[in-house]
Write an enzyme that holds these catalytic residues in place. Sequence first.
Site, PDB file in Angstrom:
ATOM      1  N   LYS A   1      -7.946  71.537  39.720  1.00  7.46           N
ATOM      2  CA  LYS A   1      -7.704  71.699  41.160  1.00  7.46           C
ATOM      3  C   LYS A   1      -9.046  71.921  41.855  1.00  7.46           C
ATOM      4  O   LYS A   1      -9.888  72.673  41.355  1.00  7.46           O
ATOM      5  CB  LYS A   1      -6.785  72.906  41.361  1.00  7.46           C
ATOM      6  CG  LYS A   1      -6.635  73.374  42.788  1.00  7.46           C
ATOM      7  CD  LYS A   1      -5.521  72.657  43.492  1.00  7.46           C
ATOM      8  CE  LYS A   1      -5.495  72.946  44.978  1.00  7.46           C
ATOM      9  NZ  LYS A   1      -4.739  71.956  45.728  1.00  7.46           N
TER      10      LYS A   1
ATOM     11  N   CYS B   1     -12.219  66.090  52.976  1.00  7.75           N
ATOM     12  CA  CYS B   1     -12.071  67.307  53.773  1.00  7.75           C
ATOM     13  C   CYS B   1     -13.000  67.211  54.985  1.00  7.75           C
ATOM     14  O   CYS B   1     -14.000  66.487  54.966  1.00  7.75           O
ATOM     15  CB  CYS B   1     -12.418  68.512  52.923  1.00  7.75           C
ATOM     16  SG  CYS B   1     -13.929  68.257  52.055  1.00  7.75           S
TER      17      CYS B   1
ATOM     18  N   ILE C   1      -7.229  56.764  45.039  1.00  7.38           N
ATOM     19  CA  ILE C   1      -7.470  57.394  46.323  1.00  7.38           C
ATOM     20  C   ILE C   1      -6.867  58.806  46.361  1.00  7.38           C
ATOM     21  O   ILE C   1      -6.054  59.153  45.517  1.00  7.38           O
ATOM     22  CB  ILE C   1      -6.818  56.587  47.490  1.00  7.38           C
ATOM     23  CG1 ILE C   1      -5.354  56.314  47.151  1.00  7.38           C
ATOM     24  CG2 ILE C   1      -7.586  55.340  47.796  1.00  7.38           C
ATOM     25  CD1 ILE C   1      -4.559  55.593  48.211  1.00  7.38           C
ATOM     26  N   ASN C   2      -7.269  59.523  47.398  1.00 10.17           N
ATOM     27  CA  ASN C   2      -6.606  60.780  47.706  1.00 10.17           C
ATOM     28  C   ASN C   2      -5.335  60.436  48.504  1.00 10.17           C
ATOM     29  O   ASN C   2      -5.015  59.266  48.690  1.00 10.17           O
ATOM     30  CB  ASN C   2      -7.543  61.673  48.523  1.00 10.17           C
ATOM     31  CG  ASN C   2      -7.315  63.141  48.203  1.00 10.17           C
ATOM     32  OD1 ASN C   2      -6.169  63.587  48.150  1.00 10.17           O
ATOM     33  ND2 ASN C   2      -8.375  63.885  47.979  1.00 10.17           N
ATOM     34  N   THR C   3      -4.636  61.442  48.992  1.00  9.08           N
ATOM     35  CA  THR C   3      -3.376  61.194  49.699  1.00  9.08           C
ATOM     36  C   THR C   3      -3.616  60.570  51.074  1.00  9.08           C
ATOM     37  O   THR C   3      -4.718  60.639  51.617  1.00  9.08           O
ATOM     38  CB  THR C   3      -2.612  62.517  49.886  1.00  9.08           C
ATOM     39  OG1 THR C   3      -3.475  63.446  50.539  1.00  9.08           O
ATOM     40  CG2 THR C   3      -2.173  63.085  48.558  1.00  9.08           C
TER      41      THR C   3
ATOM     42  N   ASN D   1     -14.519  65.851  45.989  1.00 10.24           N
ATOM     43  CA  ASN D   1     -13.354  65.580  46.824  1.00 10.24           C
ATOM     44  C   ASN D   1     -13.872  65.459  48.259  1.00 10.24           C
ATOM     45  O   ASN D   1     -14.150  66.461  48.907  1.00 10.24           O
ATOM     46  CB  ASN D   1     -12.346  66.725  46.677  1.00 10.24           C
ATOM     47  CG  ASN D   1     -11.187  66.626  47.644  1.00 10.24           C
ATOM     48  OD1 ASN D   1     -11.112  65.691  48.441  1.00 10.24           O
ATOM     49  ND2 ASN D   1     -10.282  67.585  47.580  1.00 10.24           N
TER      50      ASN D   1
ATOM     51  N   GLY E   1      -0.137  61.214  38.641  1.00  8.75           N
ATOM     52  CA  GLY E   1      -0.027  62.373  39.516  1.00  8.75           C
ATOM     53  C   GLY E   1       1.392  62.782  39.802  1.00  8.75           C
ATOM     54  O   GLY E   1       2.177  63.050  38.893  1.00  8.75           O
TER      55      GLY E   1
ATOM     56  N   GLY F   1       0.401  56.950  43.245  1.00  7.83           N
ATOM     57  CA  GLY F   1       1.739  56.377  43.136  1.00  7.83           C
ATOM     58  C   GLY F   1       2.128  55.797  41.796  1.00  7.83           C
ATOM     59  O   GLY F   1       3.231  55.257  41.660  1.00  7.83           O
TER      60      GLY F   1
ATOM     61  N   ASN G   1       2.307  66.726  50.899  1.00  6.21           N
ATOM     62  CA  ASN G   1       1.927  68.103  50.616  1.00  6.21           C
ATOM     63  C   ASN G   1       0.878  68.552  51.610  1.00  6.21           C
ATOM     64  O   ASN G   1       0.050  67.764  52.072  1.00  6.21           O
ATOM     65  CB  ASN G   1       1.439  68.260  49.165  1.00  6.21           C
ATOM     66  CG  ASN G   1      -0.046  68.003  49.001  1.00  6.21           C
ATOM     67  OD1 ASN G   1      -0.876  68.837  49.345  1.00  6.21           O
ATOM     68  ND2 ASN G   1      -0.397  66.816  48.511  1.00  6.21           N
TER      69      ASN G   1
END
Lengths: 326, 241
Positions: free
Chosen positions: A65, A152, A212-214, A149, A286, A265, A89
């Site tokens: 995480k 952000c 990718i990220n979300t 990451n 994931g 996905g 999320n």
Amino acid sequence: MGLLSFIFIANFFCFFIWCAMSNLRIKLDKKFLENPFIAPSGVFGLGYDVSFDYEIKKLGAFTMKTATTKKRDGNVPPRTVETPAGMLNSIGLQNPGIDEYLKLFPTIKKFFSKCPLIFSISGETVDDFEYLAKRVTEIESDLIALELNLSCPNLRSGGVTFSSSVKDSIEVCKKVRKVWGKSLIAKLSPLSDFKEMGISLESEGVNIFCAINTLPGMRFDIYKRKPSLGNFHGGLSGPALLPVSLKCVWDLRKVTKLPIIGVGGVYSAESAIEMFMAGANYVGIGSAYYNNPDLLDEVIGGVKKFLIENDLKGIDEIVSLAHKDA
Amino acid sequence: MIDTTVVSVKRVGNFHFLIDLDAKVNLNPIPGQFFMLKINDLNDPFFMRPFSVFDADKNILRFLIEIKGNGTKTLSRSTAGDILKVRGPLGNGFQFDNVKKALLYAGGTGIAPMFYLAKNLKKNGVEIDVILGFRNKDRVIYEDSFAELGEVFVYTDDGSYREKGNVADFVLKKEYDGVFACGPVPMLKAIQRRHKNAQISLESVFACGAGACMGCVVKSVSGYARVCKDGPVFSAKDVII
Ligand SMILES: Cc1cc2nc3c(=O)[nH]c(=O)nc-3n(C[C@H](O)[C@H](O)[C@H](O)COP(=O)(O)OP(=O)(O)OC[C@H]3O[C@@H](n4cnc5c(N)ncnc54)[C@H](O)[C@@H]3O)c2cc1C
Ligand SMILES: Cc1cc2nc3c(=O)[nH]c(=O)nc-3n(C[C@H](O)[C@H](O)[C@H](O)COP(=O)(O)O)c2cc1C
Ligand code: FES
């Protein structure tokens, strides 16, 4: 003669088993992963304090995480809501902060024993990333890679996410590369400019892309007449995200030869194979795991079967396969 | 995941059904623990659904389920012989080893974990008072079954059956060394006010149900706690609901 033929047959048998067992083994940096399936950051927390039993240790590698400089409490609940074939999320990067992470690390390492670990970091400024990377060097020998990451907001750029700004992302990678020696992964958001990112970050010393990220999204509770999530909006993951992540990996593969971790996905052996063919060298498993905790076995078994049935020797042979005539 | 076989599905009243699953092994769930049930193989509904153990006997797990939306509707249509995938037992259950006199509060479908708890308390020879709360007469279930395990007091919000009011209107006349509650949030808040040491079972939306995603959190005295892993049973004084 009898003994010789026995040895010959036994050897042949062992070789056959070895082929069947090892055709998913794949190199990341200088290490061989047991398989190309990687836990993407956050979906499985820190791995050790969860009720998923042993299954996650079977992954080729585990991404922890995301850690931040200070403890983050995370967003106001509700933090998750379902979507058709997926979820949103808005956890808000709840984590105990880098100091606590480093204290917890021996426990995490012990839990995973042989499963290689990737450390994920995120900051609100370029300096945050640099500081975190420096701190992570304290445990560098126990990690296989460091993941940035970049999804952000950069407080110095009016809250625009790092991954939406090639300039900011370059700055992060440049600074981190100076302090971090091992493999460096840049995790991109679906809203990134993949062409620009692919070309620029490669020259800043990034070794691997994670895409990718979300994808940002919302749902509404019609009875409460307000957004379903406490934080109003969240990130889409799960099978609903698959077509988006496949295109992102495809676009990224067109501009870079670097390895790609394709995430987003994947929910079956077939969708994992699609991800490889789109250009991924490794595939993230994931949130679909929430829906099906047997997923890892199903994907590993299904991909092996596909390779055997199609006379393919290993994963390398299907990576980017769909680009051949395109 | 465990492949269970559906043994039976029976309607209970107008809103619930009971489903018996054969897990082939005795999983020894603790009262208050839950299982995640996989609804189908279609990825929609996407989350597995959490249900507390209503009863368990050897290989058989029994759940009492209120039909709410798509997930529970689909489960209610299961038939004997179907394979149902489940994960569990999960979470922290009730602690009742040294209890001699127990007070149980159950509101609506909150009776599910309370029934299994009451059975286990009874097995330990504990004296039990059970306070059941329902919206109205139409929704009253399991009064008689609880009566076999202890003394039962029933409240309905509209007074259409037994006492009018909610479970927190129950007048305390005895001392109890164990207080347990499960039900809607306003009811649990009322219990929290009258019993600082009550053990209360909370609900939340579960994505992973395993303590991994940090999605199901509730505010606690030491920051956010995961309902699925640190709970679902909490000490009333530890959580801010
Ligand atoms: C620890 C725990 C134990 C539970 N035990 C029982 C039980 O014994 N019997 C029983 O009938 N119900 C129980 N529930 C509630 C049950 O899980 C939900 O009613 C069910 O998931 C609703 O699914 P649905 O698809 O029918 O409804 P939906 O249409 O999805 O939603 C209806 C309602 O259920 C809630 N819900 C939806 N998804 C979830 C989820 N993944 N987790 C929790 N709540 C959700 C929503 O907030 C909404 O209010 C329990 C919940 C928890 C957290
Ligand atoms: C509950 C949850 C928490 C997540 N936390 C993080 C995180 O801390 N850092 C990060 O880079 N990505 C995080 N992600 C994004 C995932 O790593 C992944 O990129 C995304 O979920 C898409 O993959 P999937 O569809 O297979 O889940 C999180 C996703 C979920 C569902
Ligand atoms: S549902 Fe994921 S942590 Fe509780």
